[in-house]
Design a protein around this motif. Structure first.
Motif, PDB file in Angstrom:
ATOM      1  N   MET A  64     -21.231 -51.298  -5.317  1.00 37.71           N
ATOM      2  CA  MET A  64     -20.568 -52.397  -6.020  1.00 37.71           C
ATOM      3  C   MET A  64     -20.077 -53.449  -5.031  1.00 37.71           C
ATOM      4  N   ALA A  65     -19.657 -53.009  -3.847  1.00 40.75           N
ATOM      5  CA  ALA A  65     -19.222 -53.961  -2.815  1.00 40.75           C
ATOM      6  C   ALA A  65     -20.383 -54.832  -2.346  1.00 40.75           C
ATOM      7  N   LEU A  66     -21.554 -54.232  -2.213  1.00 45.84           N
ATOM      8  CA  LEU A  66     -22.724 -55.008  -1.794  1.00 45.84           C
ATOM      9  C   LEU A  66     -23.073 -56.064  -2.833  1.00 45.84           C
ATOM     10  N   ILE A  67     -23.085 -55.669  -4.105  1.00 42.82           N
ATOM     11  CA  ILE A  67     -23.391 -56.623  -5.164  1.00 42.82           C
ATOM     12  C   ILE A  67     -22.271 -57.651  -5.302  1.00 42.82           C
ATOM     13  N   MET A 107     -12.204 -62.308   2.546  1.00 41.83           N
ATOM     14  CA  MET A 107     -12.495 -61.595   1.304  1.00 41.83           C
ATOM     15  C   MET A 107     -13.791 -60.803   1.408  1.00 41.83           C
ATOM     16  N   LEU A 108     -14.814 -61.414   1.963  1.00 38.65           N
ATOM     17  CA  LEU A 108     -16.114 -60.768   2.105  1.00 38.65           C
ATOM     18  C   LEU A 108     -16.019 -59.553   3.021  1.00 38.65           C
ATOM     19  N   THR A 109     -15.307 -59.701   4.135  1.00 34.79           N
ATOM     20  CA  THR A 109     -15.195 -58.627   5.115  1.00 34.79           C
ATOM     21  C   THR A 109     -14.518 -57.394   4.525  1.00 34.79           C
ATOM     22  N   SER A 110     -13.355 -57.594   3.901  1.00 33.04           N
ATOM     23  CA  SER A 110     -12.623 -56.445   3.376  1.00 33.04           C
ATOM     24  C   SER A 110     -13.299 -55.857   2.141  1.00 33.04           C
ATOM     25  N   ASN A 111     -13.986 -56.668   1.367  1.00 33.86           N
ATOM     26  CA  ASN A 111     -14.718 -56.174   0.200  1.00 33.86           C
ATOM     27  C   ASN A 111     -15.751 -55.132   0.616  1.00 33.86           C
ATOM     28  N   LEU A 112     -16.514 -55.439   1.655  1.00 36.38           N
ATOM     29  CA  LEU A 112     -17.535 -54.505   2.130  1.00 36.38           C
ATOM     30  C   LEU A 112     -16.899 -53.286   2.792  1.00 36.38           C
ATOM     31  N   VAL A 144      -4.792 -63.522   3.213  1.00 35.67           N
ATOM     32  CA  VAL A 144      -4.792 -63.431   1.744  1.00 35.67           C
ATOM     33  C   VAL A 144      -6.179 -63.003   1.251  1.00 35.67           C
ATOM     34  N   GLY A 145      -7.223 -63.574   1.864  1.00 32.55           N
ATOM     35  CA  GLY A 145      -8.581 -63.187   1.504  1.00 32.55           C
ATOM     36  C   GLY A 145      -8.873 -61.731   1.817  1.00 32.55           C
ATOM     37  N   LEU A 146      -8.408 -61.271   2.986  1.00 28.57           N
ATOM     38  CA  LEU A 146      -8.583 -59.864   3.352  1.00 28.57           C
ATOM     39  C   LEU A 146      -7.905 -58.951   2.326  1.00 28.57           C
ATOM     40  N   GLY A 147      -6.685 -59.309   1.954  1.00 29.74           N
ATOM     41  CA  GLY A 147      -5.967 -58.500   0.987  1.00 29.74           C
ATOM     42  C   GLY A 147      -6.658 -58.457  -0.361  1.00 29.74           C
ATOM     43  N   THR A 148      -7.110 -59.620  -0.836  1.00 34.42           N
ATOM     44  CA  THR A 148      -7.751 -59.694  -2.149  1.00 34.42           C
ATOM     45  C   THR A 148      -9.099 -58.982  -2.154  1.00 34.42           C
ATOM     46  N   GLY A 149      -9.865 -59.193  -1.105  1.00 35.08           N
ATOM     47  CA  GLY A 149     -11.185 -58.559  -1.033  1.00 35.08           C
ATOM     48  C   GLY A 149     -11.118 -57.048  -0.979  1.00 35.08           C
ATOM     49  N   SER A 150      -9.994 -56.513  -0.524  1.00 40.13           N
ATOM     50  CA  SER A 150      -9.884 -55.063  -0.379  1.00 40.13           C
ATOM     51  C   SER A 150      -9.934 -54.337  -1.713  1.00 40.13           C
ATOM     52  N   PHE A 151      -9.672 -55.058  -2.822  1.00 38.86           N
ATOM     53  CA  PHE A 151      -9.778 -54.399  -4.128  1.00 38.86           C
ATOM     54  C   PHE A 151     -10.580 -55.225  -5.137  1.00 38.86           C
ATOM     55  N   MET A 152     -11.238 -56.293  -4.695  1.00 38.39           N
ATOM     56  CA  MET A 152     -11.949 -57.196  -5.602  1.00 38.39           C
ATOM     57  C   MET A 152     -13.064 -56.480  -6.363  1.00 38.39           C
ATOM     58  N   SER A 153     -13.943 -55.777  -5.659  1.00 41.40           N
ATOM     59  CA  SER A 153     -15.015 -55.018  -6.310  1.00 41.40           C
ATOM     60  C   SER A 153     -14.593 -53.582  -6.581  1.00 41.40           C
ATOM     61  N   LEU A 154     -13.742 -53.053  -5.718  1.00 41.79           N
ATOM     62  CA  LEU A 154     -13.325 -51.656  -5.837  1.00 41.79           C
ATOM     63  C   LEU A 154     -12.651 -51.376  -7.174  1.00 41.79           C
ATOM     64  N   ILE A 155     -11.832 -52.316  -7.653  1.00 41.76           N
ATOM     65  CA  ILE A 155     -11.071 -52.059  -8.873  1.00 41.76           C
ATOM     66  C   ILE A 155     -11.997 -51.969 -10.090  1.00 41.76           C
ATOM     67  N   VAL A 156     -13.152 -52.643 -10.028  1.00 39.90           N
ATOM     68  CA  VAL A 156     -14.122 -52.534 -11.130  1.00 39.90           C
ATOM     69  C   VAL A 156     -14.644 -51.106 -11.209  1.00 39.90           C
ATOM     70  N   THR A 157     -14.978 -50.523 -10.062  1.00 44.91           N
ATOM     71  CA  THR A 157     -15.500 -49.154 -10.058  1.00 44.91           C
ATOM     72  C   THR A 157     -14.436 -48.150 -10.491  1.00 44.91           C
ATOM     73  N   VAL A 158     -13.187 -48.404 -10.130  1.00 44.64           N
ATOM     74  CA  VAL A 158     -12.104 -47.504 -10.506  1.00 44.64           C
ATOM     75  C   VAL A 158     -11.919 -47.497 -12.031  1.00 44.64           C
TER      76      VAL A 158
END
Length: 495
Positions: free
Chosen positions: A135-138, A309-314, A363-377
Motif C-alpha cells: 500500500m505504501a508503494l501504491i 511525506m514520501l520518505t516516511s510513507n515508504l 510535518v511531511g515526515l509525520g503525516t507520511g508515516s501514517f498516510m497509507s498505513l492507516i488505510v491498511t489498518v
C-alpha cells in the motif's frame, strides 16, 4: 487470495502504474490552465476544470467502493481504466470549455475508481501483515505526482500543446491496461445484495452541494449561490441520514464505526486532508509575501513537505510489514505534525528559508508515516466483503476534509489580508511582483500582515493534529495478522 511472488510483483507494478497515471492527471493540469483558458476563451470558467474533476472523484467514491464489493474489484478497476482513457482523449479534443469540463468530470470519476480499486485489490490479495508495504508503494504515486506533475504539464504545454497534457495518458494507459488484464486476478464480489440506489443518489447530491458551497464561498460574486448550496446541503444531508438509517445495505457502512480501529483510523485519515493537504496550496503564496521569495524559490517548501511525506510513507510501510506493529507510527506522526505546524505559527521574521523548509519537511515526515498505513489498518478491521466500502470511507473523509478546509483557509486569508492592508493598496491587485518592487517599509508591512493572518491558521491546523494524537492513542494495541482474509463464496441462490 494467495498469489505467487512473481504474479504479485507484476500486479503491484500494474496497480502502481495506473495509480500514478490517475494521480498525475490531477496535478499535471495546473501549469496549463492559463493556456487552456486563453485558447478556449473562457477565463471565467477556468476553476471548473479543477472543480469538476475533484467533485466527480469525491462524490463517486462510496458508490464505486460498494460496487466493487458487490461485483468484484477487478471489473470496476478495468471499467474505470477504460473510461479514464476515453475521457483523456475527449479532453484533448475539447474545442470549448463546456466540453472540457464535462470530460474532466468523467476523468475524475474514473480516476476515483482506479485509486480506490487499487487499494481494494491489494487488500484482497495480501495478508494484513504484507499489506502496508504494498500500500505504501501504491500510495507513493500521489506525492510523486505532486512533485513532477506541474513540471511535466509545463513541458508538454510549451512544446507539444495543452491537448498532450491529456493525450499522454493514452499510450501509457494502454500499456497499463494490458498489464492490468494480465495481472489483476478474478476476485469475486460478496453475496448479491440489493444495491443502495437511494443512498447513492442522496449521498451524491448532498456531497455535490457541500463541495459547491465551499468552492463558491470565497468568491463574493458567488456568495448567494454558496448560501443556496449550503441550505441544499443541509437538507440533503438530513435526507441521506434518513435513507441510510432505513437501508438494509447502506452505501456508507456507519455500523463499522462502532469498531475503535475503524473510527480512530477514519479520524486520522480526515486529519491528513484537513491538517496538511489544505495548507499546501497556500504555502508558496505565504513565502512569496512573508519571506519575499521568488515564485520558483517559494515552491521549495511544498517540495520539502512532499518529499518528507514520501520518505516516511515508504519507510513505515515496510517497517509495519516486517514487524506487524503499526500503532507507534500514527502517534509519533501526529505529534510531529502538531509540533511542526505550531512552530510555523511561532517562527520569527527574517529567518532563512531553510528553516521553514525543515519544519514543513518534519510535518511531511509525520503525516507520511501514517498516510497509507492507516488505510491498511482500517481494512484489516473490516469484513473482507466490505473492504471496498470501508476503503472508500477512509478516502472520502480525507478528500472532503481537504476540499472544505482549503476553501475555508482561502476565505480567511482573502478577508484577513484585505482588512489589514494599508490605505492605497488594493487587495485585488496585490501580487508578489508588486510587493518585491515596493519600498522596504511596505514590504515589511505586508510581510507582517501575512504572518499575522497565517499564524492562527497554522495554530488551528496544529490543533487538528492534536486531535489526531488522541485518535492515534485510541487505536487498539494489535498486531497485523499474517493470515489471509477469507472471503465467503457468493450465495448461489441469490447470485
Amino acid at each position: 487470495m494467495h498469489l505467487s511472488p512473481s504474479r504479485l510483483r507484476l500486479l503491484v507494478v500494474a496497480l502502481l502504474s495506473v495509480s500514478f497515471l490517475g494521480a498525475l492527471d490531477h496535478t499535471v493540469v495546473s501549469t496549463s490552465l492559463a493556456t487552456i483558458a486563453g485558447e478556449l476563451g473562457a477565463l471565467e470558467q477556468i476553476g471548473w476544470v479543477v472543480v469538476a474533476y475533484t467533485l466527480a472523484s469525491t462524490v463517486l467514491l462510496p458508490v464505486l467502493g460498494k460496487l466493487g464489493d458487490v461485483v468484484g474489484p477487478r471489473a470496476v478497476f478495468h471499467g474505470s481504466l477504460v473510461v479514464f482513457l476515453v475521457a483523456s482523449m475527449l479532453c484533448g479534443f475539447a474545442n470549448d470549455m463546456a466540453l472540457l469540463i464535462a470530460a474532466r468530470a468523467l476523468q475524475g470519476a474514473s480516476s476515483a475508481g482506479l485509486q480506490l480499486m487499487s487499494q481494494t485489490i491489494v487488500a484482497r490479495v495480501t495478508t494484513p501483515r504484507e499489506r502496508p508495504k504494498y500500500m505504501a508503494l501504491i500510495g507513493a504515486a500521489f506525492p510523486v505526482a505532486i512533485l513532477v506533475g506541474p513540471v511535466v504539464g509545463g513541458v508538454l504545454t510549451d512544446y507539444w500543446g495543452w491537448p498532450w497534457v491529456f493525450w499522454i495518458n493514452l499510450p501509457v494507459g494502454v500499456v497499463a491496461l494490458i498489464l492490468a488484464v494480465v495481472a489483476v486476478p478474478h476476485l469475486d464480489g460478496g453475496e448479491r445484495r440489493a444495491f443502495d440506489v437511494a443512498g447513492a443518489v442522496a449521498f451524491t447530491a448532498a456531497l455535490t452541494a457541500v463541495v459547491l458551497a465551499v468552492t463558491w464561498l470565497p468568491d463574493p460574486s458567488n456568495r448567494t449561490a454558496a448560501l443556496v448550496a449550503t441550505a441544499a446541503a443541509i437538507v440533503l444531508l438530513v435526507v441521506l441520514l434518513v435513507v441510510e438509517a432505513r437501508a438494509d445495505e447502506p452505501i456508507l457502512p456507519v455500523r463499522y464505526f462502532a469498531d475503535r480501529t475503524v473510527a480512530a483510523g477514519t479520524a486520522l485519515s480526515a486529519i491528513i486532508g484537513i491538517g496538511l493537504f489544505s495548507i499546501t496550496a497556500y504555502l508558496p503564496t505565504y513565502f512569496q509575501m512573508a519571506y519575499r521569495t521568488s515564485v520558483t524559490v517559494s515552491g521549495l517548501v511544498p517540495i520539502a513537505t512532499v518529499f518528507g511525506m514520501l520518505t516516511s510513507n515508504l519507510l513505515t510501510g515496510f517497517l509495519a510489514s516486517r514487524t506487524g506493529h503499526y500503532r507507534v507510527y500514527p502517534i509519533v506522526g501526529t505529534i510531529l505534525g502538531a509540533a511542526g505546524l505550531l512552530q510555523m505559527a511561532l517562527l520569527p521574521a527574517g529567518l532563512p528559508l531553510g528553516v521553514p523548509m525543515l519544519v514543513m519537511a518534519g510535518v511531511g515526515l509525520g503525516t507520511g508515516s501514517f498516510m497509507s498505513l492507516i488505510v491498511t489498518v482500517v481494512q484489516s478491521a473490516a469484513p473482507p466483503t466490505e473492504v471496498g466500502a470501508v476503503t472508500a470511507t477512509v478516502n472520502i473523509v480525507r478528500q472532503v476534509g481537504s476540499t472544505v478546509t482549503t476553501a475555508v483557509i482561502g476565505a480567511i486569508v482573502g478577508v484577513g489580508v484585505a482588512a489589514l492592508l494599508p490605505v492605497g493598496i488594493d487587495a485585488a491587485t496585490l501580487t508578489p511582483q508588486f510587493v518585491h518592487a515596493a519600498s522596504p517599509a511596505v514590504q515589511e508591512q505586508i510581510a507582517a500582515i501575512y504572518r499575522d493572518v497565517f499564524a492562527p491558521v497554522f495554530i488551528a491546523l496544529a490543533a487538528t493534529y492534536g486531535v489526531g494524537i488522541v485518535a492515534a492513542l485510541l487505536l487498539p494495541r494489535r498486531t497485523l495478522s499474517a493470515e489471509y482474509d477469507i472471503v465467503p463464496e457468493p450465495d448461489p441462490v441469490t447470485a
